[in-house]
Design a protein around this motif. Sequence first.
Motif, PDB file in Angstrom:
ATOM      1  N   UNK A  92       0.829  -1.206   0.000  1.00 22.51           N
ATOM      2  CA  UNK A  92       0.000   0.000   0.000  1.00 22.51           C
ATOM      3  C   UNK A  92       0.867   1.261   0.000  1.00 22.51           C
ATOM      4  N   UNK A  93       1.986   1.220   0.723  1.00 19.87           N
ATOM      5  CA  UNK A  93       2.906   2.365   0.721  1.00 19.87           C
ATOM      6  C   UNK A  93       3.524   2.561  -0.663  1.00 19.87           C
ATOM      7  N   UNK A  94       3.905   1.454  -1.297  1.00 25.45           N
ATOM      8  CA  UNK A  94       4.560   1.507  -2.604  1.00 25.45           C
ATOM      9  C   UNK A  94       3.629   2.086  -3.676  1.00 25.45           C
ATOM     10  N   UNK A  95       2.335   1.789  -3.597  1.00 26.57           N
ATOM     11  CA  UNK A  95       1.390   2.210  -4.627  1.00 26.57           C
ATOM     12  C   UNK A  95       0.589   3.453  -4.245  1.00 26.57           C
ATOM     13  N   UNK A  96       0.984   4.102  -3.150  1.00 23.31           N
ATOM     14  CA  UNK A  96       0.316   5.331  -2.731  1.00 23.31           C
ATOM     15  C   UNK A  96       0.339   6.343  -3.878  1.00 23.31           C
ATOM     16  N   UNK A  97      -0.807   6.955  -4.153  1.00 22.51           N
ATOM     17  CA  UNK A  97      -0.898   7.931  -5.237  1.00 22.51           C
ATOM     18  C   UNK A  97      -1.262   7.326  -6.576  1.00 22.51           C
ATOM     19  N   UNK A  98      -1.279   5.988  -6.654  1.00 19.55           N
ATOM     20  CA  UNK A  98      -1.632   5.298  -7.898  1.00 19.55           C
ATOM     21  C   UNK A  98      -3.136   5.052  -7.960  1.00 19.55           C
ATOM     22  N   UNK A  99      -3.621   4.841  -9.172  1.00 20.71           N
ATOM     23  CA  UNK A  99      -5.012   4.499  -9.378  1.00 20.71           C
ATOM     24  C   UNK A  99      -5.200   3.022  -9.030  1.00 20.71           C
ATOM     25  N   UNK A 119      -4.863   6.553  -1.240  1.00 23.96           N
ATOM     26  CA  UNK A 119      -4.298   7.387  -0.170  1.00 23.96           C
ATOM     27  C   UNK A 119      -3.440   6.508   0.719  1.00 23.96           C
ATOM     28  N   UNK A 120      -3.911   5.297   0.990  1.00 24.97           N
ATOM     29  CA  UNK A 120      -3.112   4.361   1.764  1.00 24.97           C
ATOM     30  C   UNK A 120      -3.956   3.406   2.580  1.00 24.97           C
ATOM     31  N   UNK A 121      -3.256   2.572   3.339  1.00 24.81           N
ATOM     32  CA  UNK A 121      -3.874   1.677   4.307  1.00 24.81           C
ATOM     33  C   UNK A 121      -3.676   2.334   5.661  1.00 24.81           C
ATOM     34  N   UNK A 122      -4.770   2.810   6.238  1.00 25.95           N
ATOM     35  CA  UNK A 122      -4.707   3.591   7.470  1.00 25.95           C
ATOM     36  C   UNK A 122      -5.652   2.965   8.493  1.00 25.95           C
TER      37      UNK A 122
END
Length: 151
Positions: A92-99, A119-122
Amino acid sequence: MSRIEELTRNLVAPAIEKNNFELVDVEYKKEGNNWYLRVYIDKEGGVSLDDCQIISEYLSEKLDEVDPIENSYILEVSSPGIDRPLKTQRDFDKFKGSLVEVSLYQPIDKKKKYEGELVGLINDKVVITDNGERKEFDINDISLVKPVIKF
């Protein structure tokens, strides 16, 4: 995670670390008449066939030593692909900002699939924005999160 998947993770870890790979996932499942033990690896810049061979040979030798699987199976080592499912915090961190596409087990507002910028895994919630609107999905309600590939 099954006992075999966990054991496989432990057996392959030294080779993954030595070669600066990332262990993306391990799955052991039956498809048709065959059992498959699949190991997905990645690295910066992508995985080559030689990378897969290194891990396959190493793991095959370790599995032969321990012999933890009673039935016959097919060992596969590969890249997770560009549309790999996101499973770990690292993913999730690696793909943050991706569709991404979020698929749900049960519909919310009559929809089981949502698409938006990750946005992320929060706090165990997958958060996306869709046309400026923030949407949050409990991780337990999600069947799959994967990047959206547009050509």
